[in-house]
Motif scaffolding. Sequence first.
Motif, PDB file in Angstrom:
ATOM      1  N   ALA A   1      13.137  13.970  41.248  1.00 22.27           N
ATOM      2  CA  ALA A   1      13.727  15.120  40.539  1.00 22.27           C
ATOM      3  C   ALA A   1      14.348  14.691  39.214  1.00 22.27           C
ATOM      4  O   ALA A   1      14.199  15.359  38.180  1.00 22.27           O
ATOM      5  CB  ALA A   1      14.776  15.775  41.438  1.00 22.27           C
ATOM      6  N   SER A   2      15.048  13.560  39.208  1.00 23.19           N
ATOM      7  CA  SER A   2      15.664  13.091  37.955  1.00 23.19           C
ATOM      8  C   SER A   2      14.609  12.702  36.931  1.00 23.19           C
ATOM      9  O   SER A   2      14.781  12.920  35.715  1.00 23.19           O
ATOM     10  CB  SER A   2      16.586  11.906  38.250  1.00 23.19           C
ATOM     11  N   SER A   3      13.495  12.153  37.396  1.00 25.31           N
ATOM     12  CA  SER A   3      12.417  11.790  36.472  1.00 25.31           C
ATOM     13  C   SER A   3      11.822  13.033  35.823  1.00 25.31           C
ATOM     14  O   SER A   3      11.563  13.056  34.613  1.00 25.31           O
ATOM     15  CB  SER A   3      11.327  11.017  37.225  1.00 25.31           C
ATOM     16  N   LEU A   4      11.607  14.081  36.624  1.00 30.76           N
ATOM     17  CA  LEU A   4      11.076  15.325  36.066  1.00 30.76           C
ATOM     18  C   LEU A   4      12.060  15.948  35.078  1.00 30.76           C
ATOM     19  O   LEU A   4      11.659  16.465  34.019  1.00 30.76           O
ATOM     20  CB  LEU A   4      10.767  16.307  37.204  1.00 30.76           C
ATOM     21  N   ALA A   5      13.351  15.909  35.388  1.00 31.01           N
ATOM     22  CA  ALA A   5      14.348  16.475  34.477  1.00 31.01           C
ATOM     23  C   ALA A   5      14.385  15.706  33.162  1.00 31.01           C
ATOM     24  O   ALA A   5      14.497  16.301  32.071  1.00 31.01           O
ATOM     25  CB  ALA A   5      15.727  16.452  35.156  1.00 31.01           C
ATOM     26  N   MET A   6      14.266  14.396  33.244  1.00 30.07           N
ATOM     27  CA  MET A   6      14.252  13.585  32.017  1.00 30.07           C
ATOM     28  C   MET A   6      13.020  13.887  31.165  1.00 30.07           C
ATOM     29  O   MET A   6      13.103  14.004  29.920  1.00 30.07           O
ATOM     30  CB  MET A   6      14.267  12.097  32.402  1.00 30.07           C
TER      31      MET A   6
ATOM     32  N   ARG B   1      11.396  16.729  31.064  1.00 33.38           N
ATOM     33  CA  ARG B   1      11.590  18.053  30.439  1.00 33.38           C
ATOM     34  C   ARG B   1      12.587  17.983  29.296  1.00 33.38           C
ATOM     35  O   ARG B   1      12.458  18.681  28.279  1.00 33.38           O
ATOM     36  CB  ARG B   1      12.077  19.039  31.512  1.00 33.38           C
ATOM     37  N   PHE B   2      13.572  17.126  29.438  1.00 34.34           N
ATOM     38  CA  PHE B   2      14.571  16.992  28.370  1.00 34.34           C
ATOM     39  C   PHE B   2      13.949  16.406  27.105  1.00 34.34           C
ATOM     40  O   PHE B   2      14.359  16.743  25.982  1.00 34.34           O
ATOM     41  CB  PHE B   2      15.715  16.083  28.860  1.00 34.34           C
ATOM     42  N   MET B   3      12.981  15.550  27.272  1.00 39.73           N
ATOM     43  CA  MET B   3      12.347  14.930  26.106  1.00 39.73           C
ATOM     44  C   MET B   3      11.424  15.893  25.374  1.00 39.73           C
ATOM     45  O   MET B   3      11.028  15.622  24.238  1.00 39.73           O
ATOM     46  CB  MET B   3      11.551  13.693  26.544  1.00 39.73           C
ATOM     47  N   MET B   4      11.043  17.001  25.978  1.00 35.74           N
ATOM     48  CA  MET B   4      10.157  17.960  25.319  1.00 35.74           C
ATOM     49  C   MET B   4      10.990  19.004  24.579  1.00 35.74           C
ATOM     50  O   MET B   4      12.032  19.446  25.093  1.00 35.74           O
ATOM     51  CB  MET B   4       9.259  18.654  26.359  1.00 35.74           C
ATOM     52  N   PRO B   5      10.558  19.464  23.347  1.00 38.22           N
ATOM     53  CA  PRO B   5      11.344  20.441  22.577  1.00 38.22           C
ATOM     54  C   PRO B   5      11.228  21.850  23.170  1.00 38.22           C
ATOM     55  O   PRO B   5      10.229  22.200  23.788  1.00 38.22           O
ATOM     56  CB  PRO B   5      10.694  20.370  21.185  1.00 38.22           C
ATOM     57  N   ASN B   6      12.298  22.615  22.997  1.00 36.00           N
ATOM     58  CA  ASN B   6      12.288  24.012  23.432  1.00 36.00           C
ATOM     59  C   ASN B   6      11.607  24.861  22.367  1.00 36.00           C
ATOM     60  O   ASN B   6      12.019  24.865  21.203  1.00 36.00           O
ATOM     61  CB  ASN B   6      13.717  24.503  23.646  1.00 36.00           C
ATOM     62  N   VAL B   7      10.603  25.566  22.753  1.00 31.74           N
ATOM     63  CA  VAL B   7       9.841  26.382  21.822  1.00 31.74           C
ATOM     64  C   VAL B   7       9.951  27.840  22.254  1.00 31.74           C
ATOM     65  O   VAL B   7       9.664  28.164  23.416  1.00 31.74           O
ATOM     66  CB  VAL B   7       8.365  25.947  21.763  1.00 31.74           C
ATOM     67  N   LEU B   8      10.417  28.699  21.321  1.00 34.70           N
ATOM     68  CA  LEU B   8      10.479  30.129  21.597  1.00 34.70           C
ATOM     69  C   LEU B   8       9.280  30.804  20.938  1.00 34.70           C
ATOM     70  O   LEU B   8       9.123  30.775  19.720  1.00 34.70           O
ATOM     71  CB  LEU B   8      11.782  30.712  21.033  1.00 34.70           C
ATOM     72  N   VAL B   9       8.458  31.375  21.769  1.00 32.01           N
ATOM     73  CA  VAL B   9       7.248  32.021  21.263  1.00 32.01           C
ATOM     74  C   VAL B   9       7.606  33.455  20.883  1.00 32.01           C
ATOM     75  O   VAL B   9       8.001  34.250  21.742  1.00 32.01           O
ATOM     76  CB  VAL B   9       6.123  31.987  22.321  1.00 32.01           C
ATOM     77  N   GLU B  10       7.509  33.804  19.610  1.00 35.29           N
ATOM     78  CA  GLU B  10       7.810  35.149  19.117  1.00 35.29           C
ATOM     79  C   GLU B  10       6.603  35.711  18.386  1.00 35.29           C
ATOM     80  O   GLU B  10       5.764  34.943  17.884  1.00 35.29           O
ATOM     81  CB  GLU B  10       9.013  35.098  18.153  1.00 35.29           C
TER      82      GLU B  10
END
Length: 355
Positions: free
Chosen positions: A214-219, A221-230
């Motif tokens: 679980a911690s590996s998956l969270a890490m 996801r943290f390394m990927m940027p948040n993209v808001l699709v508009e």
Amino acid sequence: MSDQKPSSDDILSKIRGAAKPAGDKPAAAEESSAAAAPKGTSDILASIKGGAAKPKAAAPAGTADIMASIKGGAAAKPAAPAGTAGILDSIKGGGAAKPAGTASILDSIKGGGAAKPAAASVAPKAAAKAAVDPSKASGMSAADMIKAARTSVGGSVEATAAPKKVALPSKPLVQPAAAAKAADTRRSFLSDALTAVCSPLFVAWGSLITATAASSLAMARFMMPNVLVEPPTKFKIGPPTDYGASTVSTKWKAQFGVWIVNDEIDGQQMIYALSTVCTHLGCTPNWLEGEQKFKCPCHGSGFYKSGVNFEGPAPRPLERHGIRLAEDGTLEVDKSVKFQKELGQWDNAACFVPV
Ligand code: FES
């Protein structure tokens, strides 16, 4: 009295009296007669028995039985003699006793002797002869020969017996004991597996592995940027002819959040794009065609077709977005810009298209 059997003493006396000459005899002649006459009681009895031997009905036991079985004619010969002499005689097949050595007896067993079997026992003796191979028996001891004879007798009997057919099952039957053992093995395996899963060591290792994953998956996801699709800020809504005079189009409300209004403002017919965001707290009002107004469902603010607020808590008019007539003759809306009436921006030609 002629039928009465003489006693042994009488016989001995008779023999001794016959052997002794009536008159005087020379000493040499007396000695030769003594040599010819039987000496000793045993010799006399043996000679008497040899001369007066009568068949005995009783069959010999032990070795005699074996020999008789070899001959196969023991029952056919009721006069089979008892004792070793009788056995040897029976082996030789002769009715009368013939003096023969052990070698000649063995030869007779092998079938090479001069003695011939009786006619009544030809078949059994032939079977025994076939069972005992002379080539193998040659050079064997007497014990070996007897053993071979016994074996041959048994073998011949077995050879004559018809072979038994064993009815085998079409497929191997499952032994109840084997099936029960397999079931016990399965139950034992399941019990051991359940015990291992419920053990504290297994639970601890499972929790550790789960937390690490679980911690590996969270890490990651943290390394990927948040993209808001508009949706794009600029979009085309078609030619001005698609929007009739004094109408409000809700075609692009859900997709782009704008109303397209064709209205007359200050004596000028124009097309403009109104924002669907209430200026009170940001709700989305509805266009009421019957009342010719925009009505906010949240707090009841009301707006005219031009976007000017006239009721409710809304503090100011709706905003307009940029709109222009593109080179291809279609209308293009730009939501990246907004125009506010209270700021005097509605007079900007970028917020309407005259028609
Ligand atoms: Fe529209 Fe309050 S948000 S009236």
